[in-house]
Enzyme design. Structure first.
Site, mmCIF file in Angstrom:
data_model
loop_
_atom_site.group_PDB
_atom_site.id
_atom_site.type_symbol
_atom_site.label_atom_id
_atom_site.label_comp_id
_atom_site.label_asym_id
_atom_site.label_seq_id
_atom_site.Cartn_x
_atom_site.Cartn_y
_atom_site.Cartn_z
ATOM 1 N N VAL A 61 -5.050 3.518 6.560
ATOM 2 C CA VAL A 61 -4.431 4.504 5.456
ATOM 3 C C VAL A 61 -6.382 4.472 4.976
ATOM 4 C CG1 VAL A 61 -3.365 4.783 2.871
ATOM 5 C CG2 VAL A 61 -2.569 3.214 4.644
ATOM 6 N N VAL B 219 -4.460 -0.698 6.646
ATOM 7 C CA VAL B 219 -3.606 -0.505 8.201
ATOM 8 C C VAL B 219 -2.490 -1.259 8.593
ATOM 9 C CG1 VAL B 219 -4.716 -0.865 10.627
ATOM 10 C CG2 VAL B 219 -6.607 -1.109 8.829
ATOM 11 N N GLY B 220 -1.440 -0.795 9.005
ATOM 12 C CA GLY B 220 -0.275 -1.051 9.311
ATOM 13 C C GLY B 220 -0.113 -0.278 10.788
ATOM 14 N N ASP C 241 11.705 -3.491 1.828
ATOM 15 C CA ASP C 241 10.451 -4.252 2.036
ATOM 16 C C ASP C 241 9.878 -4.222 0.544
ATOM 17 O OD1 ASP C 241 9.232 -5.474 3.607
ATOM 18 O OD2 ASP C 241 7.972 -3.787 4.200
#
Ligand SMILES: *[C@@H]1O[C@H](CO)[C@@H](O)[C@H](O)[C@H]1NC(C)=O
Ligand SMILES: *[C@@H]1O[C@H](CO)[C@@H](O)[C@H](O)[C@H]1NC(C)=O
Ligand SMILES: *[C@@H]1O[C@H](CO)[C@@H](O)[C@H](O)[C@H]1NC(C)=O
Ligand SMILES: *[C@@H]1O[C@H](CO)[C@@H](O)[C@H](O)[C@H]1NC(C)=O
Ligand SMILES: *[C@@H]1O[C@H](CO)[C@@H](O)[C@H](O)[C@H]1NC(C)=O
Ligand SMILES: *[C@@H]1O[C@H](CO)[C@@H](O)[C@H](O)[C@H]1NC(C)=O
Length: 834
Positions: free
Chosen positions: A554, A548-549, A664
């Site tokens: 996903v 999860v983001g 990132d």
């Protein structure tokens, strides 16, 4: 003065953080930025009377203040008769909760069988502190625990029929009164039935800026005016998330107590601190008089519960006399965010909304800038004799990482219409100083119950059953200067997309047509129907969620041919999500590489934004290093994985036409396939490397704490060397199997980059290595590897190697390792020579 180093960042980084705020502001507001002043000098009170009552000699406290002796103070006192009491030592059990510096004041007392009046001349009208110290010390002729008395300051009642029955108690009373017309203040002690006593008295001017006339009324929510017409008793003054701040560290000689005993769900909170020198007072606004930097430099934030949608409240509960209204001052200072606009939270008082979506970034224009907010809570809203303060992530905005912080609380009792700060016992109230222990038990029970509720909520959100519908960014916003910022983001996006303008019909477009036409020309294998993907994921079953983001979730899916895929479904209402999605597509369309996660297809039906990727069976690298029960990777596997990731980054930096900066790089963005081949993923923050004419494209520093290039912080200029720095942190993380930042560790260990470099310099890196591989490594291989990591972490980008050099070093480390396993290098001699 020595600056304490509490925080996982080096001082220089913190300095850059401040600078960043500044630079950020300039870029956001053009030349129209506010000036920031350094903390103002010590406060010099026009009126100051400090009396150590009953003391044969003056008392000098550790904080430097001198209290007058009995004899020196006698011209101030009018009374018919008085008695002095003195003990050699205190037998109090409560001393620990008081600043040790004031203890000498409790050792002596003055007893007044009759009315007694202290007369203080006032040279400057305005706010004054009245601080009274009481402790019923033993005295042969009077039992001080029997005293019942009233204390007034001119017309204002400070204490009414007051008594201290517990002889182990040190009682400190503090008032903030506004002296208006008269040029003297008479502090009067009277007792109808018995006698009165006092151990010490302070009457001192305070800056008028301490009380402003307006505040937020909690019920009904609105503006309250007229605060300057009242007088106050300080009921609580807490330094949240930090130790006691004693009078010596506050120019107004206030004491700020720790908050631990008032938290109802301590597990949900995590204390944080920065060196106090980082705190930058704005001008105008909060000044050092409002609260000292020590208060703003510590805070509690929401503890990471390990779930992605964490949602609970930080809660403090304090008992108060329910017959009064209160002014509640909350002190905030964003010492947690890595960039602006990350923190939005709601503030509740006794269950009522006090501030919705509080946005410190737009209120202060910077990080580490103090801010305070006053609320007025009417007596009618106080139930169960307590004030409860709750902070939780704002429901109206969708921050990438939900959080809330609080740095300090002050609760001030407001004088009532009878000009009293102590209720009349005839009114029947227990006045909050009755049997304390019973109350404490009740609060403990409430605390427990709240804790359980919060755990329950955590569990629920972990199972993903409680998904809040978030509105878009702009809905929760009332701030003005954010809008141009959003525009500038859009502009950036368009400038980045312009070279692909043939694919995007409109560069700013987030519409379906842009999305699909892009794909159409992007040459992907296939487009999926929404139905196909529903089937692949059992209708987006929560059980299939593998990540999860900020963008959404996903899912693990299986295509009809049985091929496993990772399906990333965007949350269309998240602005941030859309931007990151577009960036990701854009970047992935330009690159194809064995060590970069590849895109298989997409779906854009029903305003859905879904991307389908190859599935990486072994998940993120981090899970194989720590924090899970997976078997540890061997040293050789680790080297191969690092080499793979380095190849992927090298290709990103040099392989594509313009070069791409990932921005990132971290161990959760390096994924492993079923054969443990490493692939770099998550291009949501990536950027095309700047052209010569594009050196100022970056406005916001993005990336992950612990991996961020300090130079990027400082200069706001992105280069591929920022990725190199982050990769250096990854290398040490792989070697030591611990997080880049671990706030739970002693402060010198918090930041892996600093900690590892220290040990590397000492040549004793094996001391902090993952025990699973320590002692099993060829010394030369380790040396090569550590050198590569060290160079990556160089202070300045120009000193850092290119990814190709890092790759070369890692490959030679692997060769050395392989050679040693065949020739029998003795790993026990593994110390590094430096
Ligand atoms: C003190 O009281 C006077 C008169 O009511 C008022 O004008 C002034 O603003 C007050 N000052 C403060 C700091 O409360
Ligand atoms: C901060 O938290 C740690 C761990 O939870 C605790 O040991 C420490 O005492 C706390 N510090 C303060 C000042 O509350
Ligand atoms: C307070 O002041 C003392 C000495 O001036 C200093 O050692 C200490 O770190 C300060 N900090 C706090 C939080 O009180
Ligand atoms: C936080 O507290 C407020 C006020 O008591 C409440 O309405 C809200 O539901 C709480 N939030 C959570 C997540 O518990
Ligand atoms: C509290 O509310 C009462 C009426 O509900 C009002 O008379 C009083 O002035 C209020 N007090 C404060 C401090 O707001
Ligand atoms: C007050 O306490 C009672 C019982 O102890 C409880 O049922 C009630 O919910 C509490 N009210 C508030 C506002 O906390």
């Amino acid at each position: 003065m020595k600056i304490p180093h509490f925080f996982p960042l080096s001082m220089s980084t913190l300095f850059f953080l401040c600078l960043l705020r500044f630079v950020y502001f300039v870029s956001a507001q053009g030349s129209d930025f506010p000036s920031f002043s350094s903390p103002i000098g010590p406060y010099v009170p026009p009126d100051i009377y400090l009396i150590d009552c009953g003391s044969p000699q003056q008392a000098q406290l550790d904080d430097g203040r001198i209290f007058l002796s009995e004899r020196d103070a006698s011209p101030l006192l009018r009374t018919k008769q008085d008695v002095l009491a003195l003990v050699d030592s205190l037998s109090s059990s409560e001393t620990s909760s008081y600043p040790v510096s004031s203890l000498p004041l409790y050792r002596t007392a003055r007893i007044f069988p009759d009315e007694a009046i202290y007369t203080f001349k006032v040279s400057h009208a305005g706010l004054h502190w009245v601080r009274l110290y009481f402790h019923p010390i033993p005295c042969p002729t009077y039992n001080l625990a029997d005293a019942v008395f009233t204390v007034t300051a001119n017309e204002l009642v400070l204490l009414h029929d007051f008594r201290v029955t517990d002889i182990s108690k040190l009682v400190f009373k503090e008032y903030l009164i506004n002296v208006t017309s008269s040029d003297t203040v008479l502090l009067k002690f009277t007792s109808e039935k018995s006698f009165s006593f006092v151990n010490a008295i302070e009457f001192v001017s305070a800056p008028d800026s301490l009380v402003s006339d307006t505040a937020t009324a909690v019920l009904p929510l609105g503006e309250f005016t007229g605060l300057t017409t009242y007088d106050y008793e300080v009921t609580y003054r807490l330094n949240i998330g930090g130790p006691t701040v004693s009078p010596s560290n506050d120019t107004l000689f206030r004491t700020w107590q720790p908050d631990n005993t008032y938290m109802t769900f301590a597990e949900g909170a995590q204390n944080i601190s920065v060196p106090f020198g980082v705190i930058k007072y704005p001008n105008p606004g909060a000044t050092a008089y409002i609260a000292p930097p020590y208060v703003y430099a510590t805070a509690d934030q929401m503890a990471n519960s390990g779930v992605n949608q964490q949602n609970f409240n930080l809660t403090w509960k304090m008992s108060v006399d329910p017959s009064f209204s209160y002014m509640i001052r909350m002190h905030f200072c964003d010492i947690v965010s890595k960039s602006l606009n990350q923190l939005y939270f709601d503030v509740y008082i006794n269950g009522l909304m006090g501030a919705s979506g509080l946005d410190l970034s737009s209120l202060t224009g910077g990080l580490a800038v103090p801010y305070y907010k006053d609320f007025v809570l009417n007596a009618s809203v106080i139930r169960n004799g307590s004030i409860m303060i709750q902070l939780g992530p704002a429901a109206t905005v969708d921050p990438s990482s939900p959080n809330a912080i609080l740095n300090g609380i002050e609760i001030l009792k407001i004088s009532n219409s009878a000009r009293s700060l102590d209720s009349d016992p005839a009114a029947g109230s227990s006045k909050g100083r009755g049997p304390r222990t019973n109350k404490m038990k009740i609060f403990a029970a409430i605390a427990l119950a709240t804790g359980i509720t919060a755990m329950f909520l955590l569990a629920k959100s972990f199972l993903g059953k409680k998904k809040k519908r978030h509105q878009t960014w702009n809905h929760g916003k009332s701030s003005s200067w954010l809008s141009p910022l959003n525009n500038s983001k859009a502009h950036l996006l368009s400038s980045r997309t312009s070279y692909r303008s043939s694919l995007f019909s409109s560069s700013k477009s987030k519409s379906k047509s842009g999305f699909s036409s892009f794909f159409a020309s992007g040459g992907f294998d296939r487009s999926f129907t929404f139905k196909e993907l529903q089937e692949a994921t059992q209708n987006f079953d929560e059980k299939a969620v593998i990540g999860v983001g900020g963008f959404g979730k996903v899912y693990l899916g299986a295509l009809e041919d049985g091929k496993k895929v990772a399906i990333k479904r965007g949350n269309p209402s998240s602005q941030q999500g859309i931007n990151e999605f577009q960036t990701e597509i854009q970047m992935l369309s330009r690159v194809r590489h064995r060590h970069l996660v590849s895109l298989i297809g997409y779906c854009d039906e029903n305003t859905e934004m879904i991307l389908v990727y190859e599935y990486m069976a072994n998940g993120p690298l981090r899970d194989h290093l720590y924090g899970s029960s997976l078997p540890p990777l061997s040293w050789k596997q680790r080297l191969e994985i690092c080499i793979g990731a380095a190849r992927g980054l090298h290709y990103l930096h040099t392989g594509a036409a313009q070069g791409i900066i990932h921005r990132d790089v971290k161990t959760t963005n390096i994924l492993l396939d079923e054969n443990f081949v490493a692939k770099v993923s998550d291009f949501g923050l990536s950027k095309a490397a700047p052209n010569l004419d594009q050196t100022h494209v970056s406005t916001a520093v993005k990336g992950s704490f612990g991996y961020l290039d300090p130079e990027y912080f400082r200069r706001q200029q992105l280069s591929d060397k920022s990725d190199v720095y982050s990769f250096g942190v990854v290398l040490f993380e792989v070697l030591c199997a611990r997080p880049a930042i671990n706030p739970a560790l002693p402060r010198e260990q918090v930041s892996l980059a600093e900690w590892a470099m220290q040990w590397h310099r000492k040549g004793m890196l094996e001391k902090i290595m993952d025990p699973h591989i320590a002692g099993k490594i060829c010394a030369q291989a380790l040396k090569k590897y550590a050198e590569a990591a060290e160079k990556c972490l160089a202070e300045y980008g120009v000193e850092r190697p290119a990814m190709s050099d890092v790759l070369w070093n890692l490959e030679s480390a692997l060769q050395l390792e392989e050679a040693s396993t065949s020739s029998g290098c003795d790993p026990q001699k593994g110390g590094l020579q430096v």
